[in-house]
Motif scaffolding. Structure first.
Motif, PDB file in Angstrom:
ATOM      1  N   GLU A   1       0.735  -0.946  -0.070  1.00 18.91           N
ATOM      2  CA  GLU A   1       0.201  -0.376  -0.133  1.00 18.91           C
ATOM      3  C   GLU A   1       0.763   0.985  -0.316  1.00 18.91           C
ATOM      4  N   GLU A   2       0.475   2.332  -0.849  1.00 18.57           N
ATOM      5  CA  GLU A   2       1.276   3.372  -1.101  1.00 18.57           C
ATOM      6  C   GLU A   2       1.154   4.362   0.203  1.00 18.57           C
ATOM      7  N   GLU A   3       0.121   4.272   1.198  1.00 22.75           N
ATOM      8  CA  GLU A   3       0.525   5.205   2.125  1.00 22.75           C
ATOM      9  C   GLU A   3       1.013   4.970   3.197  1.00 22.75           C
ATOM     10  N   CYS A   4       1.305   2.870   2.792  1.00 21.30           N
ATOM     11  CA  CYS A   4       1.667   2.395   4.121  1.00 21.30           C
ATOM     12  C   CYS A   4       3.277   2.582   4.308  1.00 21.30           C
ATOM     13  N   GLU A   5       4.217   2.682   2.862  1.00 25.21           N
ATOM     14  CA  GLU A   5       5.349   2.770   2.048  1.00 25.21           C
ATOM     15  C   GLU A   5       6.212   4.149   2.131  1.00 25.21           C
ATOM     16  N   LYS A   6       5.369   4.823   2.691  1.00 23.92           N
ATOM     17  CA  LYS A   6       5.418   6.433   2.862  1.00 23.92           C
ATOM     18  C   LYS A   6       5.725   6.364   4.631  1.00 23.92           C
ATOM     19  N   THR A   7       4.713   5.589   5.047  1.00 25.79           N
ATOM     20  CA  THR A   7       5.461   5.974   6.721  1.00 25.79           C
ATOM     21  C   THR A   7       6.111   4.942   7.305  1.00 25.79           C
ATOM     22  N   SER A   8       5.365   3.682   7.676  1.00 24.70           N
ATOM     23  CA  SER A   8       5.925   2.579   8.727  1.00 24.70           C
ATOM     24  C   SER A   8       4.500   1.931   9.000  1.00 24.70           C
ATOM     25  N   PRO A   9       4.854   0.644   8.932  1.00 23.09           N
ATOM     26  CA  PRO A   9       3.717  -0.023   9.262  1.00 23.09           C
ATOM     27  C   PRO A   9       2.375   0.165  10.018  1.00 23.09           C
ATOM     28  N   THR A  10       4.020   0.247  12.342  1.00 22.83           N
ATOM     29  CA  THR A  10       1.906   0.548  12.937  1.00 22.83           C
ATOM     30  C   THR A  10       1.670   1.689  12.471  1.00 22.83           C
TER      31      THR A  10
END
Length: 570
Positions: A114-123
């Protein structure tokens, strides 16, 4: 009373105590915490009433003080149980292997993450997207998230079942909810101290930062921590104390509870900062390894030639030898700093549901530690809610008008049902923003005013000498000079100073702002509160604080009308 803020402090540093915060905390404990805890316990035990009835006995004009406490407790109940709902949500997901916040989920095409997850972190992605499904701003309210709504309903059902037999029996449940977390904390302490980097967190915790002592916000934070951890001003202490035996030694209990409370704070802080040090060290070393790998590949260096020890020297060498290539690579080279990682102090829900879950996923057998942690959080949350709900129910059941018409089970059920329905607001996509509004503005200013009026009422309206005699009647000894000086002078002056600092801080801040989640950037951004949110903030503060003068005004008008009727009849 141990509150969830003792572990999950929604306003200050992780778990409340660390660095230069320790000194103001201890001063506030001695000057405010113990004296005011003793005062509230003694008032409840002597008057044998809830918050409204107790202050009404002291003076009819003070009925508004008890009402203000009930209003603050009601506001707190409206949003506080959402934390338990989130704890249930994480607890249910803790049995999965791997943990759902350990890695990013695949996108709809299953061709990547997921693009949003790649820009932040899984947690962070699991918290902001899969748990809250948060909207980009307060204006985009969105719909109710049914999973969170069910968890909230479950949380309120548990609270109702615990208080079903009345406030007196609630204390027995609190013994369980207060003792079990200690067992989990001990397990976490043993595990935390053995984690790589735990020492870095503990050194950070106990390294004094004296510049914080000149910052009024530090003192306000210390006072707020004391107020929330001891439950001052909420009315719950008065409610529980009203069930004590008249001869109960409330002075000894005030001292013991205060010391246990502070010891628990320091103990929990050691656990938190050991895990926080592990997380910071893990992130720092991961950052270093990424930079090393980047430089090795970019400049075709031999493996092993670049290490964490010689990284800065090699960076200077590469910059001097290959200036153009290094300049092109500069935007990708992160500035790794352990101190910066430790300074990034995530607060409140971020501490409980992001920092801890990120640390847990990197532990051995993460499912076990996840279940233990969120079960502990749930016990703390339920214990907090029992005390808070008791502060609402006791004045209602003390009322002859209400108690004569409805049994306690019905009154408790109505209060829990109303709070559950209102609490659905916090399960909407913009619910977390409303949660922050209630958490920041529903209690702090009101508690300062309530406790200030309580102290003045006992010392200067009821009379400190009369209060001395009451204490002598109950426990067989009069309060010594420490208690009297704190009640009569030190505590009121400190509260007034904090009150002024608090108001000045908000005036100087200007436009009130909040942190909104930007999915496109994968990070929090600062936005101004809209006009209607500012109106709600004003109502939250005014609705509780205005109860005190309005209660006195209503009592004055009633007495005036009564005198006029008597004189007319005569």
């Amino acid at each position: 009373m141990e509150r969830l803020q003792e572990f999950l402090n929604l306003r200050q540093l992780p778990c409340g105590i660390g660095s230069g915060f320790l000194i103001p905390y201890l001063i506030m404990l001695i000057a405010e915490g113990m004296p005011l805890l003793y005062l509230e316990l003694a008032v409840g035990q002597r008057m044998r009433q809830g918050s409204i009835g107790a202050w009404k006995i002291i003076s009819p004009y003070l009925c508004g003080v008890g009402v203000a406490s009930v209003v603050v407790s009601f506001f707190l109940s409206m949003y506080y149980n959402v934390i338990n709902a989130w704890a249930f949500w994480y607890l249910f997901h803790s049995f999965q292997d791997p943990l759902p916040w350990a890695t990013c989920p695949l996108n709809s095409n299953r061709t990547g993450y997921e693009e949003e997850c790649e820009k932040t972190s899984p947690t962070q992605y699991f918290w902001y997207r899969q748990t809250l499904n948060i909207s980009p701003s307060l204006e985009a309210s969105g719909s109710v998230q049914w999973e969170q709504a069910l968890c909230l309903t479950l949380a309120w059902l548990v609270v109702y079942l615990c208080i079903l037999r009345g406030t007196a029996s609630t204390g027995k449940v609190v013994y369980v909810t207060a003792s079990l977390p200690y067992c989990v904390l001990i397990i976490y302490l043993i595990r935390g101290l053995t984690l790589h980097g735990a020492v870095n967190g503990l050194v950070y915790m106990f390294t004094p930062k004296l510049e914080q002592l000149s910052n009024p916000k530090t003192w306000i934070s210390a006072a707020t921590q004391i107020f929330f951890s001891l439950g001052l001003g909420f009315g719950s202490l008065i409610a529980f104390a009203s069930y004590n035996e008249p001869s109960n030694n409330c002075q000894r209990h005030a001292v013991i509870v205060s010391l246990i409370n502070s010891t628990t704070s320091i103990f929990a802080s050691i656990v938190t900062f050991s895990i926080y040090g592990f997380k910071a060290t893990f992130n720092y070393e991961s950052c270093i390894n990424k930079v090393i790998l980047l430089l090795l590949n970019a400049f075709d260096l031999e493996e092993g030639s670049l290490t964490a020890d010689n990284l800065n020297e090699m960076k200077d060498h590469l910059m001097a030898t290959y200036p153009q290539e290094y300049a092109q690579l500069m935007p990708q080279i992160k500035n790794c700093s352990l101190e910066a990682e430790l300074d990034t102090a995530v607060q409140g829900t971020g501490l409980a549901f992001i920092v801890y879950s990120e640390a847990i996923k990197n532990m051995e057998v993460p499912q076990l530690y996840s279940v233990l942690y969120f079960f502990m959080l749930l016990m703390l949350g339920i214990g907090s809610m029992l005390g808070n709900t008791a502060a609402i129910l006791t004045p209602l059941t003390d009322s002859r008008v209400i108690a004569s018409r409805f049994p306690k089970e019905v009154i408790s059920g109505v209060v829990c049902f109303m709070n559950c329905i209102i609490g659905l607001i916090f399960t909407m996509e913009a619910g977390n923003y409303w949660f922050d509004i209630f958490n920041d503005y529903a209690a702090t200013l009101s508690l300062l005013l309530i406790v200030l009026v309580e102290t003045i009422a006992v010392c200067y309206i009821y009379g400190i000498r009369r209060f001395e005699k009451d204490l002598y009647t109950m426990i067989g000894c009069k309060p010594n000079w420490y208690w009297k000086i704190m009640w009569a002078f030190v505590s009121p002056l400190l509260i007034i100073s904090l009150f002024i600092f608090y108001l000045t801080d908000y005036i100087l801040t200007g436009t009130l702002q909040y942190q909104a989640w930007d999915a496109t950037q994968g990070q929090l951004v600062t936005k101004d509160y809209p006009g209607y949110a500012l109106a709600v903030i004003g109502l939250l503060v005014a609705s509780s604080t205005m109860c005190i003068p309005l209660g006195a005004l209503v009592t004055f008008i009633r007495k005036r009308l009564k005198r006029e009727r008597v004189s007319t009849v005569a």
